[in-house]
Design a protein around this motif. Structure first.
Motif, PDB file in Angstrom:
ATOM      1  N   ARG A 245      32.227  32.501  25.035  1.00 57.40           N
ATOM      2  CA  ARG A 245      32.448  33.553  25.995  1.00 57.40           C
ATOM      3  C   ARG A 245      33.754  33.882  26.618  1.00 57.40           C
ATOM      4  NH1 ARG A 245      27.388  32.425  30.164  1.00 57.40           N
ATOM      5  NH2 ARG A 245      25.675  31.827  28.652  1.00 57.40           N
ATOM      6  N   THR A 246      34.497  33.659  25.688  1.00 54.08           N
ATOM      7  CA  THR A 246      36.175  33.845  26.024  1.00 54.08           C
ATOM      8  C   THR A 246      36.780  35.124  25.296  1.00 54.08           C
ATOM      9  OG1 THR A 246      36.604  32.595  24.173  1.00 54.08           O
ATOM     10  CG2 THR A 246      36.539  31.395  26.263  1.00 54.08           C
ATOM     11  N   GLY A 247      35.823  35.899  25.039  1.00 51.02           N
ATOM     12  CA  GLY A 247      36.240  37.146  24.302  1.00 51.02           C
ATOM     13  C   GLY A 247      36.732  38.312  25.203  1.00 51.02           C
ATOM     14  N   GLN A 248      37.225  39.230  24.755  1.00 47.83           N
ATOM     15  CA  GLN A 248      38.087  40.162  25.648  1.00 47.83           C
ATOM     16  C   GLN A 248      36.901  40.941  26.569  1.00 47.83           C
ATOM     17  OE1 GLN A 248      40.547  41.254  27.355  1.00 47.83           O
ATOM     18  NE2 GLN A 248      41.797  41.699  25.786  1.00 47.83           N
ATOM     19  N   VAL A 249      37.228  41.078  27.823  1.00 46.78           N
ATOM     20  CA  VAL A 249      36.167  41.685  28.773  1.00 46.78           C
ATOM     21  C   VAL A 249      36.840  43.048  29.043  1.00 46.78           C
ATOM     22  CG1 VAL A 249      35.390  39.549  29.577  1.00 46.78           C
ATOM     23  CG2 VAL A 249      37.290  40.636  30.598  1.00 46.78           C
ATOM     24  N   ALA A 250      35.553  43.958  29.680  1.00 50.41           N
ATOM     25  CA  ALA A 250      36.071  45.301  30.083  1.00 50.41           C
ATOM     26  C   ALA A 250      36.716  45.494  31.240  1.00 50.41           C
ATOM     27  CB  ALA A 250      34.796  46.152  30.195  1.00 50.41           C
ATOM     28  N   ASP A 251      36.895  44.244  32.147  1.00 50.88           N
ATOM     29  CA  ASP A 251      37.346  44.466  33.453  1.00 50.88           C
ATOM     30  C   ASP A 251      39.009  44.112  33.218  1.00 50.88           C
ATOM     31  OD1 ASP A 251      36.574  43.309  36.714  1.00 50.88           O
ATOM     32  OD2 ASP A 251      38.614  43.899  35.991  1.00 50.88           O
ATOM     33  N   PRO A 252      39.910  44.603  33.129  1.00 50.10           N
ATOM     34  CA  PRO A 252      41.250  44.133  32.930  1.00 50.10           C
ATOM     35  C   PRO A 252      41.893  43.388  33.841  1.00 50.10           C
ATOM     36  CG  PRO A 252      41.298  46.526  34.106  1.00 50.10           C
ATOM     37  CD  PRO A 252      39.913  46.020  33.651  1.00 50.10           C
ATOM     38  N   VAL A 253      41.463  43.398  34.988  1.00 49.25           N
ATOM     39  CA  VAL A 253      42.032  42.344  36.208  1.00 49.25           C
ATOM     40  C   VAL A 253      41.404  40.810  35.574  1.00 49.25           C
ATOM     41  CG1 VAL A 253      41.904  41.443  38.414  1.00 49.25           C
ATOM     42  CG2 VAL A 253      42.186  43.777  38.040  1.00 49.25           C
ATOM     43  N   ILE A 254      40.019  40.785  35.306  1.00 48.27           N
ATOM     44  CA  ILE A 254      39.428  39.470  34.813  1.00 48.27           C
ATOM     45  C   ILE A 254      40.332  39.147  33.710  1.00 48.27           C
ATOM     46  CG2 ILE A 254      37.525  38.270  34.389  1.00 48.27           C
ATOM     47  CD1 ILE A 254      37.980  39.234  37.118  1.00 48.27           C
ATOM     48  N   ALA A 255      40.567  40.070  32.587  1.00 52.92           N
ATOM     49  CA  ALA A 255      40.919  39.813  31.343  1.00 52.92           C
ATOM     50  C   ALA A 255      42.283  39.201  31.324  1.00 52.92           C
ATOM     51  CB  ALA A 255      40.977  41.024  30.513  1.00 52.92           C
ATOM     52  N   ARG A 256      43.270  39.493  32.313  1.00 52.25           N
ATOM     53  CA  ARG A 256      44.349  39.020  32.709  1.00 52.25           C
ATOM     54  C   ARG A 256      44.450  37.759  33.200  1.00 52.25           C
ATOM     55  NH1 ARG A 256      46.177  42.565  35.671  1.00 52.25           N
ATOM     56  NH2 ARG A 256      46.043  41.597  37.823  1.00 52.25           N
ATOM     57  N   CYS A 257      43.547  37.552  33.925  1.00 50.15           N
ATOM     58  CA  CYS A 257      43.075  35.924  34.623  1.00 50.15           C
ATOM     59  C   CYS A 257      42.692  35.251  33.437  1.00 50.15           C
ATOM     60  CB  CYS A 257      42.102  36.235  35.713  1.00 50.15           C
ATOM     61  SG  CYS A 257      42.697  37.014  37.064  1.00 50.15           S
ATOM     62  N   GLN A 258      41.770  35.625  32.354  1.00 47.02           N
ATOM     63  CA  GLN A 258      41.366  35.023  31.330  1.00 47.02           C
ATOM     64  C   GLN A 258      42.569  34.440  30.714  1.00 47.02           C
ATOM     65  OE1 GLN A 258      38.158  37.648  29.769  1.00 47.02           O
ATOM     66  NE2 GLN A 258      37.497  35.687  29.044  1.00 47.02           N
ATOM     67  N   GLU A 259      43.672  35.291  30.341  1.00 46.45           N
ATOM     68  CA  GLU A 259      44.672  35.073  29.597  1.00 46.45           C
ATOM     69  C   GLU A 259      45.574  33.982  30.129  1.00 46.45           C
ATOM     70  OE1 GLU A 259      46.970  38.344  28.279  1.00 46.45           O
ATOM     71  OE2 GLU A 259      45.278  39.457  27.500  1.00 46.45           O
ATOM     72  N   TRP A 260      45.597  34.067  31.503  1.00 49.56           N
ATOM     73  CA  TRP A 260      46.453  33.197  32.143  1.00 49.56           C
ATOM     74  C   TRP A 260      45.607  31.584  32.063  1.00 49.56           C
ATOM     75  CZ3 TRP A 260      45.112  29.629  35.992  1.00 49.56           C
ATOM     76  CH2 TRP A 260      46.471  29.027  36.565  1.00 49.56           C
ATOM     77  N   ALA A 261      44.313  31.507  32.225  1.00 52.59           N
ATOM     78  CA  ALA A 261      43.899  30.585  32.121  1.00 52.59           C
ATOM     79  C   ALA A 261      43.367  29.717  30.839  1.00 52.59           C
ATOM     80  CB  ALA A 261      42.186  30.652  32.603  1.00 52.59           C
ATOM     81  N   ALA A 262      43.717  30.618  29.616  1.00 52.99           N
ATOM     82  CA  ALA A 262      43.941  29.946  28.391  1.00 52.99           C
ATOM     83  C   ALA A 262      44.863  29.072  28.095  1.00 52.99           C
ATOM     84  CB  ALA A 262      43.915  31.053  27.307  1.00 52.99           C
ATOM     85  N   GLN A 263      45.982  29.534  28.951  1.00 49.37           N
ATOM     86  CA  GLN A 263      47.321  28.618  29.077  1.00 49.37           C
ATOM     87  C   GLN A 263      47.630  27.489  30.210  1.00 49.37           C
ATOM     88  OE1 GLN A 263      49.184  28.832  26.016  1.00 49.37           O
ATOM     89  NE2 GLN A 263      48.132  30.659  25.613  1.00 49.37           N
ATOM     90  N   HIS A 264      46.839  27.947  31.100  1.00 45.17           N
ATOM     91  CA  HIS A 264      47.142  27.059  32.239  1.00 45.17           C
ATOM     92  C   HIS A 264      46.002  26.521  32.758  1.00 45.17           C
ATOM     93  CE1 HIS A 264      50.232  30.002  32.313  1.00 45.17           C
ATOM     94  NE2 HIS A 264      51.056  28.888  32.706  1.00 45.17           N
ATOM     95  N   TYR A 265      44.673  26.179  31.919  1.00 44.40           N
ATOM     96  CA  TYR A 265      43.522  25.473  32.724  1.00 44.40           C
ATOM     97  C   TYR A 265      43.680  24.184  33.105  1.00 44.40           C
ATOM     98  CZ  TYR A 265      43.877  23.399  27.839  1.00 44.40           C
ATOM     99  OH  TYR A 265      44.586  22.934  26.900  1.00 44.40           O
ATOM    100  N   ASP A 266      44.927  23.434  32.585  1.00 45.79           N
ATOM    101  CA  ASP A 266      45.017  22.188  33.069  1.00 45.79           C
ATOM    102  C   ASP A 266      45.850  21.961  34.449  1.00 45.79           C
ATOM    103  OD1 ASP A 266      47.923  21.294  31.110  1.00 45.79           O
ATOM    104  OD2 ASP A 266      47.303  23.227  32.011  1.00 45.79           O
ATOM    105  N   SER A 267      45.892  23.074  34.840  1.00 39.71           N
ATOM    106  CA  SER A 267      46.761  23.420  36.389  1.00 39.71           C
ATOM    107  C   SER A 267      46.185  22.473  37.229  1.00 39.71           C
ATOM    108  CB  SER A 267      47.432  24.496  36.901  1.00 39.71           C
ATOM    109  OG  SER A 267      46.212  25.429  36.881  1.00 39.71           O
ATOM    110  N   GLU A 268      46.578  22.342  38.601  1.00 40.50           N
ATOM    111  CA  GLU A 268      45.875  21.520  39.673  1.00 40.50           C
ATOM    112  C   GLU A 268      44.660  22.602  40.152  1.00 40.50           C
ATOM    113  OE1 GLU A 268      48.208  19.701  42.330  1.00 40.50           O
ATOM    114  OE2 GLU A 268      46.696  19.110  43.609  1.00 40.50           O
TER     115      GLU A 268
END
Length: 385
Positions: A245-268
Motif C-alpha cells: 500500500r505504498t504506491g503513488q496516491v491521487a492526493d498530492p498532499v498525502i503523496a508528499r507525506c508518504q515520500e517524507w515518511a519513506a525516508q524518516h519513518y524512524d524519527s521520534e
C-alpha cells in the motif's frame, strides 16, 4: 519430493480413458482438480502428485512394497478437451463436466489473473458446476487465488474465507459479505466444513495435508509431510508479504507525506511531523490519509518500520534490541509484541526462518555466472516504486 511426478497421464500426451479409470476399484477419496485457461500448471500438477502419492510413496520407499494410492485425482475441465495453462503448459484433462465423476472433493487451484481485474462471468459455467457438485455432497476447496472462482459460486456469503494476501483486498470489495482473512494459511468453513480455502503461495501443501488427514487419516498425512519435507504450521502468510500500500496516491498532499515518511519513518514523532507538513487540521489529515492509503497514519508508519526490520533481520545479525532502535522503537518489548501481532512470528523466529534462506539465496545469486544488479539509491518505500 513427489515420487510419482510425471507418472500420471495428465501431462502432455494422449488423453486418458476416463471410462477405464472409473471402472477401477473405488478409492477412499476422489478429488477433481478443476482446470481453466488461467490455471497455473505448477500448482495443479503439484497438488495432483501430492495427492496420488499418499500412502503409495511412503510404502514404496520405507517398506519396499507397492500399493495402490487411496486417492484418485482427476483433472477436469469444462469440455474435457486439452487446454493451455496460463504459462502455456498443455493440460490433458481426464474428464469433462458431462462425465460421471462422483467427486468427494472439487479443488480450484490458483488462477494467474491480476487481483484488480474482476473475473466477471467468464467462468460462471465452472462456478455453476461447482455448486452442483457441492449440492451433491462434495467438498469445495481452493488454493491461493483460486478463491476468486470459489467466491463466484456464492457459497461463501456470510462466512470466513482466505486467499493469497495480494487478492484479499480485492475479494473483500467484490464479495463484501465474506470475511476475508489474509493472515490465515487454511480456512475450513460452511456446513460440515465442506468449504476449504488455502491462503498464500504454497499453502496448497497445507490443503493437500488437510484432505489426506480428513479423509484418509492423520498418520497418512504425517507420512506425506515427512516424505516431502512439508511444514504445516501457524506461520502467517503475511510474513512473506512486502508492503502493498505504498504506491503513488491521487492526493498530492498525502503523496508528499508518504515520500517524507519513506525516508524518516524512524524519527521520534513521524505522524505529528506529517500533520505539520500537510498544513491540514489533524482530523482532516487523518481522514485524507486513510482515504488515500487505506491505512491510518500510525499504522502506515508501523508498516514501514516493520518492513525495514524484516530486511535487517533477514540480512544481518544485529540484536533484536538494536533492530528495534534502528527502525524507531525505543522500547524493544513493544517492538517484539507489535512484530508478533503483525507478522505472526517473533523477531527471533522470523530471523531463524528467513535469515538463512535470504543469505543462501544472496550467495547463490552472487556466484558466477549470476550477477546481482545494483539497485537505484532511492528508498524501497518510495511511493513511485
Amino acid at each position: 519430493m513427489a515420487v510419482g511426478a510425471g507418472q500420471h497421464q495428465s501431462h502432455p500426451g494422449k488423453k486418458p480413458d476416463i471410462s477405464a479409470m472409473l471402472k477401477l476399484p473405488a478409492p477412499a477419496l476422489t478429488v477433481a482438480l478443476l482446470a481453466v485457461p488461467d490455471t497455473t500448471a505448477s500448482t495443479l500438477f503439484g497438488l495432483y502428485d501430492l495427492l496420488v502419492g499418499a500412502r503409495r510413496d511412503w510404502q514404496m520407499l520405507v517398506h519396499r512394497v507397492e500399493v495402490e494410492p487411496p486417492v484418485r485425482a482427476l483433472i477436469v475441465s469444462r469440455d474435457g478437451r486439452p487446454l493451455k495453462a496460463a504459462n502455456d503448459v498443455e493440460i490433458h484433462p481426464h474428464a469433462g463436466f458431462a462425465d460421471p465423476i462422483d467427486a468427494d472433493v472439487v479443488v480450484v487451484t490458483d488462477l494467474a489473473i491480476p487481483p484488480w481485474q474482476p473475473v466477471g462471468d467468464r467462468y460462471d459455467v465452472e462456478a455453476a458446476w461447482m455448486r452442483r457438485q457441492h449440492e451433491a455432497g462434495a467438498m469445495l476447496a481452493s488454493a491461493c487465488s483460486g478463491a476468486v472462482l470459489l467466491a463466484r459460486t456464492g457459497l461463501l456469503a456470510g462466512l470466513e474465507g482466505t486467499s493469497h494476501w495480494g487478492y484479499c483486498e480485492a475479494l473483500q470489495r467484490e464479495h463484501p459479505d465474506t470475511r476475508w482473512q489474509p493472515d490465515k494459511a487454511l480456512v475450513a468453513t460452511g456446513t460440515g466444513q465442506r468449504l476449504v480455502m488455502a491462503g498464500s503461495g504454497t499453502s496448497w501443501h497445507a490443503l493437500a495435508l488437510f484432505l489426506i488427514a480428513r479423509y484418509i487419516g492423520a498418520e497418512e498425512a504425517m507420512q506425506l509431510a515427512r516424505l516431502n519435507l512439508l511444514d504445516w504450521n501457524a506461520t502467517s502468510p503475511l510474513a512473506y508479504a512486502a508492503m502493498t500500500r505504498t504506491g503513488q496516491v491521487a492526493d498530492p498532499v498525502i503523496a508528499r507525506c508518504q515520500e517524507w515518511a519513506a525516508q524518516h519513518y524512524d524519527s521520534e514523532a513521524p505522524v505529528a511531523a506529517m500533520v505539520q507538513m500537510s498544513g491540514l487540521p489533524e482530523r482532516t489529515f487523518q481522514r485524507r490519509f486513510v482515504q488515500a492509503t487505506g491505512l491510518a497514519p500510525l499504522d502506515y508508519i508501523h508498516t514501514l518500520r516493520l518492513e525495514e526490520a524484516k530486511q535487517m533481520l533477514e540480512s544481518g545479525d544485529a540484536p533484536v534490541e538494536a533492530v528495534a532502535l534502528e527502525v524507531g522503537y525505543q522500547d524493544a518489548s513493544f517492538f517484539g509484541r507489535l512484530f508478533r501481532r503483525k507478522i505472526g512470528l517473533t523477531p527471533a523466529q522470523y530471523r531463524r526462518r528467513f535469515g538463512g534462506l535470504a543469505r543462501r539465496l544472496a550467495g547463490a545469486a552472487s556466484e558466477p555466472p549470476y550477477t546481482v544488479a545494483t539497485p537505484p539509491s532511492t528508498s524501497r518505500f518510495s511511493p513511485s516504486t
